[in-house]
Design a protein around this motif. Structure first.
Motif, PDB file in Angstrom:
ATOM      1  N   HIS A  86       0.817  -1.256   0.019  1.00 33.60           N
ATOM      2  CA  HIS A  86      -0.042  -0.107  -0.024  1.00 33.60           C
ATOM      3  C   HIS A  86       0.924   1.242  -0.184  1.00 33.60           C
ATOM      4  CE1 HIS A  86      -3.971  -1.701   0.296  1.00 33.60           C
ATOM      5  NE2 HIS A  86      -3.465  -2.444   1.193  1.00 33.60           N
ATOM      6  N   CYS A 137       2.855   0.870  -5.743  1.00 35.59           N
ATOM      7  CA  CYS A 137       1.855   1.283  -4.726  1.00 35.59           C
ATOM      8  C   CYS A 137       1.025   2.398  -5.320  1.00 35.59           C
ATOM      9  CB  CYS A 137       2.857   1.507  -3.620  1.00 35.59           C
ATOM     10  SG  CYS A 137       3.975   3.033  -3.582  1.00 35.59           S
ATOM     11  N   CYS A 138       0.032   2.727  -4.672  1.00 27.96           N
ATOM     12  CA  CYS A 138      -0.607   3.996  -4.796  1.00 27.96           C
ATOM     13  C   CYS A 138       0.087   5.223  -4.679  1.00 27.96           C
ATOM     14  CB  CYS A 138      -1.964   3.962  -3.955  1.00 27.96           C
ATOM     15  SG  CYS A 138      -3.072   2.846  -4.250  1.00 27.96           S
ATOM     16  N   TYR A 139      -0.212   6.324  -5.637  1.00 26.88           N
ATOM     17  CA  TYR A 139       0.369   7.567  -5.417  1.00 26.88           C
ATOM     18  C   TYR A 139       2.016   7.620  -5.483  1.00 26.88           C
ATOM     19  CZ  TYR A 139      -4.047   7.947  -3.330  1.00 26.88           C
ATOM     20  OH  TYR A 139      -5.250   7.701  -2.667  1.00 26.88           O
ATOM     21  N   SER A 140       2.564   6.399  -6.044  1.00 25.51           N
ATOM     22  CA  SER A 140       3.998   6.287  -6.173  1.00 25.51           C
ATOM     23  C   SER A 140       4.494   7.212  -7.187  1.00 25.51           C
ATOM     24  CB  SER A 140       4.216   4.866  -6.678  1.00 25.51           C
ATOM     25  OG  SER A 140       3.430   4.541  -7.676  1.00 25.51           O
ATOM     26  N   ALA A 181       2.059   4.405 -10.704  1.00 25.48           N
ATOM     27  CA  ALA A 181       1.176   5.312 -10.865  1.00 25.48           C
ATOM     28  C   ALA A 181       1.512   6.624 -10.850  1.00 25.48           C
ATOM     29  CB  ALA A 181      -0.104   5.054  -9.877  1.00 25.48           C
ATOM     30  N   ARG A 186      -3.874   5.600  -8.219  1.00 21.14           N
ATOM     31  CA  ARG A 186      -3.885   4.542  -7.469  1.00 21.14           C
ATOM     32  C   ARG A 186      -3.350   3.296  -8.243  1.00 21.14           C
ATOM     33  NH1 ARG A 186      -9.096   4.150  -3.560  1.00 21.14           N
ATOM     34  NH2 ARG A 186      -8.917   6.128  -2.632  1.00 21.14           N
ATOM     35  N   SER A 187      -2.741   2.268  -7.754  1.00 20.56           N
ATOM     36  CA  SER A 187      -2.139   0.909  -8.235  1.00 20.56           C
ATOM     37  C   SER A 187      -3.235  -0.017  -7.811  1.00 20.56           C
ATOM     38  CB  SER A 187      -0.895   0.788  -7.998  1.00 20.56           C
ATOM     39  OG  SER A 187      -0.221   1.974  -8.393  1.00 20.56           O
ATOM     40  N   PHE A 188      -3.202  -1.141  -8.623  1.00 21.97           N
ATOM     41  CA  PHE A 188      -4.135  -2.212  -8.280  1.00 21.97           C
ATOM     42  C   PHE A 188      -3.539  -3.453  -8.262  1.00 21.97           C
ATOM     43  CE2 PHE A 188      -6.140   1.567 -10.499  1.00 21.97           C
ATOM     44  CZ  PHE A 188      -7.440   1.721  -9.785  1.00 21.97           C
ATOM     45  N   ARG A 293     -11.026  -2.026 -10.688  1.00 21.77           N
ATOM     46  CA  ARG A 293     -11.258  -0.500 -10.867  1.00 21.77           C
ATOM     47  C   ARG A 293     -12.595  -0.053 -11.018  1.00 21.77           C
ATOM     48  NH1 ARG A 293      -6.522  -1.358 -13.946  1.00 21.77           N
ATOM     49  NH2 ARG A 293      -7.817  -2.347 -15.977  1.00 21.77           N
ATOM     50  N   SER A 298      -8.155  -0.593  -4.853  1.00 23.45           N
ATOM     51  CA  SER A 298      -6.761  -0.206  -5.241  1.00 23.45           C
ATOM     52  C   SER A 298      -5.708  -0.962  -4.295  1.00 23.45           C
ATOM     53  CB  SER A 298      -6.618   1.231  -5.141  1.00 23.45           C
ATOM     54  OG  SER A 298      -6.774   1.809  -3.916  1.00 23.45           O
ATOM     55  N   LEU A 299      -4.968  -1.631  -4.899  1.00 28.42           N
ATOM     56  CA  LEU A 299      -3.896  -2.312  -4.155  1.00 28.42           C
ATOM     57  C   LEU A 299      -4.442  -3.090  -3.028  1.00 28.42           C
ATOM     58  CD1 LEU A 299      -0.308  -0.884  -4.510  1.00 28.42           C
ATOM     59  CD2 LEU A 299      -1.203  -3.131  -5.311  1.00 28.42           C
TER      60      LEU A 299
END
Length: 695
Positions: A86, A137-140, A181, A186-188, A293, A298-299
């Motif tokens: 995450h 990860c999200c917001y990477s 991302a 976000r990533s998934f 999605r 998300s992840l």
């Protein structure tokens, strides 16, 4: 191309799958484990087992940082750090890598702040010539994405007040960062998927390679492949941030090298009106991703038993580390927006420095404007003003004669859209999901229209209507006066950084769903579609023909009324049957000749009626932007940092100008001045008629 020395390289892979306060991510365990196996595989890289450190869900902040420190201590070639789990962000937009006990409401607790990891990589790894960071990860993208600014080495040293005397010889040091991302995306890791989707695509390339890409693969080649695959299935856009040549140097063996492609020659559709294209086929795990999605996951996955923790290997041998010096100037390659704070939109009429290359025709510079961050779209000139969007979220209005800033309009994210100026109004899109109209004289907002995702495309404004595509898989028609939606047309994938062409009552544009469309401009009803491969090229129309760049390194000429193919031309240097290789350059027709750039490094002049090659000029790198053809001269930029002026009749170089960084967009010529943007952070105004000063 030689790969990094496995004896003096190391990798640290962190995969956090089990969380106490956040959703579990069982796919992360499989992904990080397979990544470790591939890095050890001699057919991929061949790192010794003891030089691959694998950390799991029970790793603490100190464990992670200590493992990176220990791995870096004996690393003089390449240091790779990978994280999957995450990602959290606080109100100041700082990225946190979530560990097992992380709390999304208080990300600073039980998480690893990315700047801490960056500092350890920079300080402990100061002897490593190459450093690669991968974040799934999200917001990477907050870690430093493609929009980050790049400064020349002396500027970096001054910024950090460092002497930099540890610089290795050869100039091939530096770092690159890959993220799953954008900074706001976000990533998934969808339920039932084997791996998180970004990591899964990395694994796909490492396992199977890229056909006809050569014996080795660079980080940049892998990123491009992964990016294209993810975009065509509607996933967030992965980001790359590189410094010097690190991202382009060979990293792993290409397992596909020497194998015949397993697919047929793509993008041949039958003549006549093509049927409505279906969305691109998805692998089973991609179907799961799409469903994830849709439900907003998300992840994360559906509740399942927590994955068992990964084994914690012992520290690398050689615990006696050399004394760690203060942070070197090389760590600044990840500073991105912090570096941009030096800017402030000031025009500088000064010569540039750019590595060790020769710097021809620097005396052509009239002015240089610092836009504080990357400039990926072409400028627009209207009524003596240059309008350009920047990665620092601003649209700038610059006096074309002096390079001084007239005003700046701030959006909520970076701007990759080239503006259109009609009747005193500037129209453009932003990655904050909005299409904007602002008054050209003051920069005051007239209206904004929100879409479902980022708007990287450029608008065409015709007959009181704004036509513009978005990453939410739609082409929009908006009322130019109010921003109200007239109609929208759904596509099967992103409408990327393209400007549609509107002529004869039809709107023409390509999409990453592999189709090129003709829509009724008044109603949005589809007239025809033709398959050309994923396209990020802005079309041009002339004499009943529409020209556009498409997949397989090809440019297409289509009948504007019916969509039937008249001809197609495929680049002939470093040609490849790689489906992911496309012509993003926007072709320009002048006096019966079509001019276009290619990823094979060439600029081509083709007979517009037949597609026969008249000449080709090879630059030093890929050509993404389109040309400007004025007064018998073709002006075009290249990723080799140079703007070229070529004789339109023969392709002979008349002159070139070296900028601070890559040139991804098209130049614009007005009143004997050529305006061009670099992906570093500068807008350049160059005198096309200047004579070289006598020595």
């Amino acid at each position: 191309m030689a790969l990094p020395n496995t004896g003096t390289s190391a990798a640290v892979l962190i995969g956090v799958a089990a969380y106490t306060r956040l959703d579990p991510l069982p796919a992360v365990t499989a992904g990080v484990t397979r990544m470790a196996e591939l890095l050890r595989d001699r057919q991929v890289w061949g790192l010794p087992r003891e030089q691959v450190t694998l950390l799991g869900s029970n790793a603490s902040r100190d464990t992670v940082l200590g493992a990176v420190r220990d791995a870096a201590s004996g690393c003089t070639d390449t240091l790779l750090v990978y994280f999957a789990g995450h990602g959290l962000r606080d109100r100041s937009d700082e990225l946190y890598l979530a560990l097992a006990d992380a709390d999304d409401e208080h990300p600073e607790i039980a998480s690893l702040a990315y700047p801490e990891l960056r500092r350890v990589v920079g300080r402990a790894g100061y002897r490593a010539r190459r450093r690669i960071t991968m974040l799934d990860c999200c917001y990477s993208g907050l870690a430093g994405g493609m929009g980050a600014a790049t400064l020349a080495r002396p500027d970096l040293a001054h910024l950090l007040e460092e002497d930099g005397d540890d610089e290795p010889e050869g100039g091939d040091y530096g770092s690159c960062v890959l993220t799953s991302a954008p900074k706001t995306g976000r990533s998934f890791a969808p339920p039932g998927a084997r791996y998180p989707e970004f990591t899964g695509e990395l694994i796909e390339v490492l396992e199977h390679g890229i056909p006809d890409a050569g014996p080795t693969l660079s980080v940049e080649q892998i990123w491009r492949r992964v990016r294209r695959r993810l975009l065509t299935q509607g996933s967030p856009e992965p980001q790359q941030f590189g410094h010097n040549a690190v991202a382009r140097q060979g990293w792993v063996h290409n397992r596909a090298h020497g194998r015949a492609p397993s697919f047929k020659e793509p993008f041949e559709a039958p003549t006549g009106t093509a049927p409505a294209p279906a969305a691109p086929p998805l692998r089973p795990d991609a179907v799961l991703r799409a469903a994830s999605r849709t439900t907003g996951q998300s992840l994360q996955t559906a509740p399942t038993p927590q994955a068992p923790p990964m084994p914690q290997p012992s520290a690398l041998p050689g615990s006696a580390r050399p004394a760690v010096r203060g942070i070197t100037r090389r760590r600044a390659i990840m500073l991105g927006t912090a570096v941009a704070a030096l800017a402030g939109g000031i025009a500088e009429a000064v010569n540039l420095t750019s590595g060790t290359h020769s710097e021809p025709d620097k005396w052509r510079l009239r002015w240089r404007f610092d836009a504080a961050n990357a400039l990926s779209a072409a400028p627009t000139i209207a009524d003596g003003v240059v309008y350009v969007g920047s990665g620092d979220y601003n649209l700038y209005a610059i006096d074309a004669a002096t390079g001084t800033k007239k005003w700046a309009f701030k959006t909520g994210d970076q701007i990759n859209s080239s503006p259109a100026v009609v009747d005193g109004v500037v129209y453009f899109g932003s990655d904050d999901r909005n299409v904007y109209a602002v008054h050209a004289d003051t920069g005051r907002k007239k209206w904004s229209h929100q879409t479902g995702k980022a708007v990287a495309a450029s608008p065409a404004v015709v007959g009181g209507t704004v036509y513009i595509g978005g990453w939410d898989n739609h082409m929009y028609a908006l009322d130019a006066a109010t921003g109200a939606e007239k109609w929208s047309f759904p596509t099967g994938a992103y409408v990327d950084e393209v400007r549609p062409v509107v002529v004869g009552g039809l709107v023409y544009f390509g999409s990453l769903d592999k189709s090129f469309y003709a829509l009724d401009a008044a109603t949005g009803k589809k007239k025809w579609a033709y398959e050309i491969g994923a396209s990020s090229s802005s079309p041009t129309a002339a004499g009943g023909t529409v020209y556009v760049g498409g997949g397989n390194d090809s440019v297409f000429a289509l009948n504007a009324a019916t969509g039937t193919k008249k001809w197609s031309y495929r680049g002939d240097a470093q040609a490849t049957t790689n489906r992911d290789s496309e012509i993003t350059s926007s072709p320009v027709q002048a006096d019966g000749v079509l001019y276009v750039g290619s990823w094979d490094h060439n600029v081509y002049a083709l007979d517009a009626a037949t597609g026969t090659k008249k000449w080709a000029y090879e630059t030093g790198d890929e050509v993404w932007g389109g040309p400007a053809v004025v007064g018998g001269v073709v002006y075009i930029g290249s990723f080799d940092h140079r703007l070229y002026a070529l004789d339109a009749a023969t392709g002979t170089k008349k002159w070139s100008y070296e900028t601070d960084f890559q040139i991804p967009s098209s130049p614009v010529v007005k009143n004997s001045t050529v305006f061009v943007c670099s992906n570093g952070q500068y807008v350049y105004a160059l005198d096309t008629s200047a004579k070289k000063p006598s020595s």
